[in-house]
Write an enzyme that holds these catalytic residues in place. Structure first.
Site, PDB file in Angstrom:
ATOM      1  N   LYS A  20       0.832  -1.218   0.000  1.00 37.66           N
ATOM      2  CA  LYS A  20       0.000   0.000   0.000  1.00 37.66           C
ATOM      3  C   LYS A  20       0.862   1.262   0.000  1.00 37.66           C
ATOM      4  O   LYS A  20       0.588   2.213  -0.732  1.00 37.66           O
ATOM      5  CB  LYS A  20      -0.925   0.003   1.225  1.00 37.66           C
ATOM      6  CG  LYS A  20      -1.947  -1.123   1.225  1.00 37.66           C
ATOM      7  CD  LYS A  20      -2.921  -1.006   2.387  1.00 37.66           C
ATOM      8  CE  LYS A  20      -2.271  -1.238   3.728  1.00 37.66           C
ATOM      9  NZ  LYS A  20      -1.769  -2.623   3.893  1.00 37.66           N
ATOM     10  N   ARG A  94     -10.390   1.296   8.847  1.00 39.05           N
ATOM     11  CA  ARG A  94      -9.881  -0.066   8.944  1.00 39.05           C
ATOM     12  C   ARG A  94     -11.004  -1.085   9.138  1.00 39.05           C
ATOM     13  O   ARG A  94     -10.766  -2.279   8.994  1.00 39.05           O
ATOM     14  CB  ARG A  94      -8.876  -0.178  10.095  1.00 39.05           C
ATOM     15  CG  ARG A  94      -7.609   0.643   9.901  1.00 39.05           C
ATOM     16  CD  ARG A  94      -6.633   0.419  11.029  1.00 39.05           C
ATOM     17  NE  ARG A  94      -5.435   1.228  10.887  1.00 39.05           N
ATOM     18  CZ  ARG A  94      -4.354   0.891  10.179  1.00 39.05           C
ATOM     19  NH1 ARG A  94      -4.368  -0.272   9.535  1.00 39.05           N
ATOM     20  NH2 ARG A  94      -3.306   1.668  10.122  1.00 39.05           N
ATOM     21  N   ARG A 128      12.588  -9.368   4.640  1.00 40.12           N
ATOM     22  CA  ARG A 128      12.554  -7.938   4.963  1.00 40.12           C
ATOM     23  C   ARG A 128      13.402  -7.616   6.198  1.00 40.12           C
ATOM     24  O   ARG A 128      13.292  -8.278   7.222  1.00 40.12           O
ATOM     25  CB  ARG A 128      11.105  -7.486   5.192  1.00 40.12           C
ATOM     26  CG  ARG A 128      10.976  -5.983   5.424  1.00 40.12           C
ATOM     27  CD  ARG A 128       9.550  -5.512   5.231  1.00 40.12           C
ATOM     28  NE  ARG A 128       8.643  -5.952   6.279  1.00 40.12           N
ATOM     29  CZ  ARG A 128       7.340  -5.679   6.298  1.00 40.12           C
ATOM     30  NH1 ARG A 128       6.803  -4.977   5.296  1.00 40.12           N
ATOM     31  NH2 ARG A 128       6.573  -6.106   7.272  1.00 40.12           N
ATOM     32  N   ARG A 161      11.855  -6.910  12.189  1.00 45.15           N
ATOM     33  CA  ARG A 161      10.767  -6.486  13.046  1.00 45.15           C
ATOM     34  C   ARG A 161      10.227  -7.690  13.804  1.00 45.15           C
ATOM     35  O   ARG A 161      10.144  -8.793  13.260  1.00 45.15           O
ATOM     36  CB  ARG A 161       9.638  -5.866  12.214  1.00 45.15           C
ATOM     37  CG  ARG A 161       9.976  -4.512  11.631  1.00 45.15           C
ATOM     38  CD  ARG A 161       8.873  -4.051  10.709  1.00 45.15           C
ATOM     39  NE  ARG A 161       9.115  -2.716  10.186  1.00 45.15           N
ATOM     40  CZ  ARG A 161       8.553  -2.233   9.088  1.00 45.15           C
ATOM     41  NH1 ARG A 161       7.717  -2.984   8.392  1.00 45.15           N
ATOM     42  NH2 ARG A 161       8.820  -1.001   8.676  1.00 45.15           N
ATOM     43  N   ARG A 172      -1.448 -12.322  11.589  1.00 44.68           N
ATOM     44  CA  ARG A 172      -1.867 -10.973  11.188  1.00 44.68           C
ATOM     45  C   ARG A 172      -2.687 -11.011   9.906  1.00 44.68           C
ATOM     46  O   ARG A 172      -3.681 -10.293   9.772  1.00 44.68           O
ATOM     47  CB  ARG A 172      -0.638 -10.076  10.980  1.00 44.68           C
ATOM     48  CG  ARG A 172       0.086  -9.665  12.239  1.00 44.68           C
ATOM     49  CD  ARG A 172       1.248  -8.751  11.922  1.00 44.68           C
ATOM     50  NE  ARG A 172       0.802  -7.488  11.335  1.00 44.68           N
ATOM     51  CZ  ARG A 172       1.619  -6.636  10.715  1.00 44.68           C
ATOM     52  NH1 ARG A 172       2.903  -6.919  10.572  1.00 44.68           N
ATOM     53  NH2 ARG A 172       1.142  -5.514  10.216  1.00 44.68           N
TER      54      ARG A 172
END
Length: 231
Positions: A20, A94, A128, A161, A172
């Site tokens: 996004k 959201r 990542r 992370r 998630r």
């Protein structure tokens, strides 16, 4: 760069890791009249300035609670530009409840749903790494650091992370589908949802730019895009 013939009020939805932020940044580059409006920045700004609505929001955060939809909607509405302005609203809504509350006052006219396979997203996340001081993001597959494990600018170590753990991220994604499904259905019912499928940002971007031109560009621009696509 291209111009918009009428105001585009855009919301971008998609799973965590779907891109996004990347697509929003590319839209902003392609269409200079677009503004980026971040719900997170609006919240932080109101809290920092001690506005009445900011104080309300901060009281919930200090208590460790989520800011209620009614307060978030007031925050957003108090900070949005006129309806004649083109913008991308980032981070809100959201949920379906937030979307319903927002729609009574804000004429959103384009909702982009980034449909990227979960397997692709999980592969991105597995590769990542981030620089904690700046938030710069690297991917070992397509945007690796110049020196392995080091930030390009500072030379400091990169980290993973905590929520980029594959099992955590799978949870998630499942939560996203549960919460966002009704939101997507709401915008589908309103006739402003556009879903774009792809596995890479470079695959999705041309489709997105073409769609924005078709919906909001001048008629000559739309005709030019259509003719180019037909060749």
């Amino acid at each position: 760069m291209a111009s918009l013939a009428r105001a585009a009020r855009i919301i971008m939805v998609g799973c965590p890791g779907a891109g996004k932020g990347t697509q929003s940044a590319r839209l902003l580059t392609a269409f200079p009249s677009l503004q980026a409006i971040s719900s997170g920045n609006i919240l932080r700004d109101n809290v920092a300035r001690g506005t009445d609505i900011g104080k309300q929001a901060n009281s919930y955060m200090l208590a460790g609670s989520l800011v209620p939809d009614s307060v978030m909607v007031k925050l957003i509405l108090s900070s949005l530009p006129p309806a004649t302005t083109s913008y991308i609203l980032d981070g809100f809504p959201r949920t379906r409840a937030q979307a319903v509350a927002l729609s009574s006052s804000v004429p959103v006219n384009f909702v982009v749903n980034l449909d990227v396979p979960h397997a692709v997203i999980l592969d991105r996340i597995a590769n990542r790494w981030v620089h904690p001081g700046s938030g710069r993001v690297y991917n070992l597959t397509y945007s690796p650091p110049k020196v392995p494990g080091k930030d390009d600018v500072t030379g400091e170590p990169l980290v993973r992370r905590r929520d980029d753990d594959p099992e955590t991220f799978k949870a998630r994604l499942a939560k996203y589908e549960e919460v966002t499904g009704p939101l997507i259905e709401f915008y589908r019912e309103k006739g402003i949802l556009w879903t774009v499928h792809g596995e890479t940002s470079d695959e999705i971007t041309p489709k997105l730019l073409d769609e924005v031109i078709t919906r909001f560009g001048s008629e000559p621009q739309a005709q030019e895009r259509a003719a180019s696509a037909a060749q």
